[in-house]
Motif scaffolding. Structure first.
Motif, PDB file in Angstrom:
ATOM      1  N   TRP A  16      22.566 -17.008 -18.962  1.00 60.19           N
ATOM      2  CA  TRP A  16      22.176 -18.282 -18.209  1.00 60.19           C
ATOM      3  C   TRP A  16      21.519 -19.339 -19.150  1.00 60.19           C
ATOM      4  CZ3 TRP A  16      17.026 -19.361 -17.332  1.00 60.19           C
ATOM      5  CH2 TRP A  16      16.008 -18.264 -17.388  1.00 60.19           C
ATOM      6  N   GLU A  17      21.669 -20.514 -19.039  1.00 64.50           N
ATOM      7  CA  GLU A  17      20.886 -21.543 -19.523  1.00 64.50           C
ATOM      8  C   GLU A  17      19.852 -22.018 -18.790  1.00 64.50           C
ATOM      9  OE1 GLU A  17      22.789 -24.600 -22.019  1.00 64.50           O
ATOM     10  OE2 GLU A  17      24.549 -23.320 -22.062  1.00 64.50           O
ATOM     11  N   GLY A  18      18.642 -22.326 -19.383  1.00 68.68           N
ATOM     12  CA  GLY A  18      17.354 -23.113 -18.787  1.00 68.68           C
ATOM     13  C   GLY A  18      17.646 -24.422 -18.547  1.00 68.68           C
ATOM     14  N   HIS A  19      16.864 -25.254 -17.804  1.00 70.96           N
ATOM     15  CA  HIS A  19      17.056 -26.666 -17.579  1.00 70.96           C
ATOM     16  C   HIS A  19      16.440 -27.248 -18.802  1.00 70.96           C
ATOM     17  CE1 HIS A  19      17.193 -25.336 -13.540  1.00 70.96           C
ATOM     18  NE2 HIS A  19      18.307 -26.145 -13.382  1.00 70.96           N
ATOM     19  N   SER A  20      16.735 -28.504 -19.016  1.00 70.01           N
ATOM     20  CA  SER A  20      16.272 -29.276 -20.255  1.00 70.01           C
ATOM     21  C   SER A  20      14.660 -29.406 -20.308  1.00 70.01           C
ATOM     22  CB  SER A  20      16.939 -30.669 -20.453  1.00 70.01           C
ATOM     23  OG  SER A  20      16.650 -31.721 -19.459  1.00 70.01           O
ATOM     24  N   PRO A  21      13.921 -29.402 -21.263  1.00 70.36           N
ATOM     25  CA  PRO A  21      12.592 -29.884 -21.388  1.00 70.36           C
ATOM     26  C   PRO A  21      12.304 -30.975 -20.229  1.00 70.36           C
ATOM     27  CG  PRO A  21      12.963 -29.241 -23.446  1.00 70.36           C
ATOM     28  CD  PRO A  21      14.608 -29.515 -22.772  1.00 70.36           C
ATOM     29  N   GLU A  22      13.047 -31.998 -20.287  1.00 71.15           N
ATOM     30  CA  GLU A  22      12.666 -33.210 -19.608  1.00 71.15           C
ATOM     31  C   GLU A  22      12.774 -32.792 -18.048  1.00 71.15           C
ATOM     32  OE1 GLU A  22      15.028 -33.323 -22.137  1.00 71.15           O
ATOM     33  OE2 GLU A  22      13.803 -34.036 -23.594  1.00 71.15           O
ATOM     34  N   VAL A  23      13.825 -32.149 -17.843  1.00 78.32           N
ATOM     35  CA  VAL A  23      14.119 -31.839 -16.381  1.00 78.32           C
ATOM     36  C   VAL A  23      13.182 -30.957 -15.652  1.00 78.32           C
ATOM     37  CG1 VAL A  23      15.672 -30.728 -14.615  1.00 78.32           C
ATOM     38  CG2 VAL A  23      16.472 -32.321 -16.317  1.00 78.32           C
ATOM     39  N   LEU A  24      12.878 -29.688 -16.586  1.00 76.20           N
ATOM     40  CA  LEU A  24      11.690 -28.971 -16.391  1.00 76.20           C
ATOM     41  C   LEU A  24      10.325 -29.694 -15.968  1.00 76.20           C
ATOM     42  CD1 LEU A  24      10.983 -25.978 -15.680  1.00 76.20           C
ATOM     43  CD2 LEU A  24      10.781 -25.868 -18.200  1.00 76.20           C
ATOM     44  N   ARG A  25       9.890 -30.775 -16.973  1.00 73.11           N
ATOM     45  CA  ARG A  25       8.718 -31.213 -17.026  1.00 73.11           C
ATOM     46  C   ARG A  25       8.721 -32.170 -15.751  1.00 73.11           C
ATOM     47  NH1 ARG A  25       8.284 -32.725 -21.682  1.00 73.11           N
ATOM     48  NH2 ARG A  25       9.800 -34.735 -21.571  1.00 73.11           N
ATOM     49  N   GLY A  26       9.772 -32.759 -15.175  1.00 78.11           N
ATOM     50  CA  GLY A  26       9.976 -33.591 -13.952  1.00 78.11           C
ATOM     51  C   GLY A  26       9.559 -32.511 -12.777  1.00 78.11           C
ATOM     52  N   MET A  27      10.211 -31.305 -12.861  1.00 79.76           N
ATOM     53  CA  MET A  27      10.111 -30.510 -11.640  1.00 79.76           C
ATOM     54  C   MET A  27       8.637 -29.954 -11.648  1.00 79.76           C
ATOM     55  SD  MET A  27      11.005 -28.938  -8.861  1.00 79.76           S
ATOM     56  CE  MET A  27      12.543 -28.503  -8.674  1.00 79.76           C
ATOM     57  N   LEU A  28       7.962 -29.687 -12.642  1.00 75.55           N
ATOM     58  CA  LEU A  28       6.564 -29.229 -12.895  1.00 75.55           C
ATOM     59  C   LEU A  28       5.533 -30.294 -12.319  1.00 75.55           C
ATOM     60  CD1 LEU A  28       6.692 -27.208 -16.223  1.00 75.55           C
ATOM     61  CD2 LEU A  28       6.233 -26.380 -13.873  1.00 75.55           C
ATOM     62  N   GLU A  29       5.871 -31.442 -12.672  1.00 77.64           N
ATOM     63  CA  GLU A  29       5.092 -32.728 -12.080  1.00 77.64           C
ATOM     64  C   GLU A  29       5.187 -32.867 -10.630  1.00 77.64           C
ATOM     65  OE1 GLU A  29       6.529 -36.019 -14.369  1.00 77.64           O
ATOM     66  OE2 GLU A  29       5.511 -35.242 -16.142  1.00 77.64           O
ATOM     67  N   HIS A  30       6.446 -32.556 -10.119  1.00 85.12           N
ATOM     68  CA  HIS A  30       6.910 -32.696  -8.604  1.00 85.12           C
ATOM     69  C   HIS A  30       5.885 -31.592  -7.816  1.00 85.12           C
ATOM     70  CE1 HIS A  30       8.912 -33.050  -4.768  1.00 85.12           C
ATOM     71  NE2 HIS A  30       9.298 -31.791  -4.943  1.00 85.12           N
ATOM     72  N   LEU A  31       5.757 -30.383  -8.455  1.00 82.83           N
ATOM     73  CA  LEU A  31       5.315 -29.215  -7.856  1.00 82.83           C
ATOM     74  C   LEU A  31       3.777 -29.372  -7.987  1.00 82.83           C
ATOM     75  CD1 LEU A  31       7.032 -26.052  -9.224  1.00 82.83           C
ATOM     76  CD2 LEU A  31       7.253 -27.241  -6.865  1.00 82.83           C
ATOM     77  N   GLU A  32       3.195 -30.183  -9.024  1.00 87.97           N
ATOM     78  CA  GLU A  32       1.833 -30.287  -8.977  1.00 87.97           C
ATOM     79  C   GLU A  32       1.604 -31.540  -8.006  1.00 87.97           C
ATOM     80  OE1 GLU A  32      -2.178 -30.562 -10.088  1.00 87.97           O
ATOM     81  OE2 GLU A  32      -0.760 -29.193 -10.352  1.00 87.97           O
ATOM     82  N   GLU A  33       2.249 -32.499  -7.883  1.00 87.50           N
ATOM     83  CA  GLU A  33       1.994 -33.344  -6.544  1.00 87.50           C
ATOM     84  C   GLU A  33       2.103 -32.754  -5.512  1.00 87.50           C
ATOM     85  OE1 GLU A  33       1.180 -36.870  -4.889  1.00 87.50           O
ATOM     86  OE2 GLU A  33       1.005 -36.500  -6.962  1.00 87.50           O
ATOM     87  N   LEU A  34       2.855 -31.912  -5.070  1.00 83.52           N
ATOM     88  CA  LEU A  34       2.761 -31.174  -3.745  1.00 83.52           C
ATOM     89  C   LEU A  34       1.591 -30.421  -3.615  1.00 83.52           C
ATOM     90  CD1 LEU A  34       6.643 -29.728  -3.647  1.00 83.52           C
ATOM     91  CD2 LEU A  34       5.435 -31.552  -2.393  1.00 83.52           C
ATOM     92  N   ARG A  35       1.191 -29.863  -4.713  1.00 87.21           N
ATOM     93  CA  ARG A  35      -0.159 -29.102  -4.556  1.00 87.21           C
ATOM     94  C   ARG A  35      -1.169 -30.045  -4.673  1.00 87.21           C
ATOM     95  NH1 ARG A  35      -4.498 -28.389  -7.214  1.00 87.21           N
ATOM     96  NH2 ARG A  35      -4.308 -29.794  -8.654  1.00 87.21           N
ATOM     97  N   ARG A  36      -1.595 -31.250  -5.328  1.00 92.16           N
ATOM     98  CA  ARG A  36      -2.222 -32.046  -4.736  1.00 92.16           C
ATOM     99  C   ARG A  36      -2.432 -32.526  -3.385  1.00 92.16           C
ATOM    100  NH1 ARG A  36      -1.187 -34.177  -9.951  1.00 92.16           N
ATOM    101  NH2 ARG A  36       0.089 -35.660  -9.100  1.00 92.16           N
ATOM    102  N   GLN A  37      -1.191 -32.520  -2.840  1.00100.05           N
ATOM    103  CA  GLN A  37      -1.171 -33.138  -1.434  1.00100.05           C
ATOM    104  C   GLN A  37      -1.546 -31.892  -0.370  1.00100.05           C
ATOM    105  OE1 GLN A  37       2.796 -34.850  -0.708  1.00100.05           O
ATOM    106  NE2 GLN A  37       2.677 -36.053  -2.442  1.00100.05           N
ATOM    107  N   GLY A  38      -1.600 -30.825  -0.998  1.00107.83           N
ATOM    108  CA  GLY A  38      -1.937 -29.526  -0.195  1.00107.83           C
ATOM    109  C   GLY A  38      -0.753 -29.073   0.477  1.00107.83           C
ATOM    110  N   ILE A  39       0.438 -29.468   0.089  1.00107.50           N
ATOM    111  CA  ILE A  39       1.835 -28.892   0.732  1.00107.50           C
ATOM    112  C   ILE A  39       2.040 -27.264   0.202  1.00107.50           C
ATOM    113  CG2 ILE A  39       4.126 -29.245   0.922  1.00107.50           C
ATOM    114  CD1 ILE A  39       3.538 -32.034   0.925  1.00107.50           C
ATOM    115  N   GLU A  40       2.044 -26.505   1.157  1.00106.66           N
ATOM    116  CA  GLU A  40       2.237 -24.932   0.686  1.00106.66           C
ATOM    117  C   GLU A  40       3.699 -24.517   1.077  1.00106.66           C
ATOM    118  OE1 GLU A  40      -0.003 -22.440  -0.597  1.00106.66           O
ATOM    119  OE2 GLU A  40      -1.142 -24.293  -1.152  1.00106.66           O
ATOM    120  N   ALA A  41       4.251 -23.372   0.647  1.00106.85           N
ATOM    121  CA  ALA A  41       5.298 -22.921   0.870  1.00106.85           C
ATOM    122  C   ALA A  41       5.258 -22.356   2.415  1.00106.85           C
ATOM    123  CB  ALA A  41       5.582 -21.728  -0.032  1.00106.85           C
ATOM    124  N   ILE A  42       6.310 -22.638   3.157  1.00106.95           N
ATOM    125  CA  ILE A  42       6.347 -22.040   4.443  1.00106.95           C
ATOM    126  C   ILE A  42       6.541 -20.642   4.319  1.00106.95           C
ATOM    127  CG2 ILE A  42       7.714 -22.031   6.547  1.00106.95           C
ATOM    128  CD1 ILE A  42       8.585 -24.895   5.774  1.00106.95           C
TER     129      ILE A  42
END
Length: 142
Positions: A114-140
């Protein structure tokens, strides 16, 4: 349980995958009760699986822990259900073919090609998850 047969509660025939950083071997069981990889890392009531390598790749890349990400082909030992964290969120239905279960997943083998996502795509996802964390959104988790 044969991955090519439809499981109770699901219409997806598989095969199924689980992305993680844990080092596992065939026959090992992945069970609920461990810390979640997301948010406040609460105890997870479910184990997650997917029928797409792309979703499993995200699991492997985003998993907490040391070492490289790994993807395992797994078979559920009980019923599975759509993952409400992804189903009907950005797109209708379950396009990521992501599921969860309260029953163990049995490791069948490791997926090595398997191949991982590009560094740019991975960075974008990590930023998105950090924003969810800041908003207090948790996994169901219920």
């Amino acid at each position: 349980m044969d991955n090519e047969q439809t499981l109770p509660g699901a219409v997806d025939p598989g095969p199924f995958y689980h992305g993680t950083k844990a080092v596992l071997k065939p026959g090992d069981l992945l069970e609920p009760g461990r810390e979640s990889n997301f948010g406040e890392r609460a105890q997870a009531n479910f184990v997650y699986l997917t029928a797409t390598l792309d979703a499993a790749t995200w699991g492997a890349e985003l998993a907490v822990g040391e070492g490289r990400g790994r993807i395992y082909r797994v078979e559920p030992t009980g019923p599975i259900e759509d993952d409400p964290n992804l189903t009907n969120t950005r797109f209708p239905g379950n396009p990521t073919r992501s599921y969860r279960t309260r029953e163990p997943l049995r490791v069948v083998d490791e997926v090595l090609d398997w191949e991982g996502h590009s560094p740019e795509v991975l960075r974008g996802m990590l930023e998105h998850l950090e924003e969810l964390r800041r908003q207090g959104i948790e996994a169901i988790n219920d």
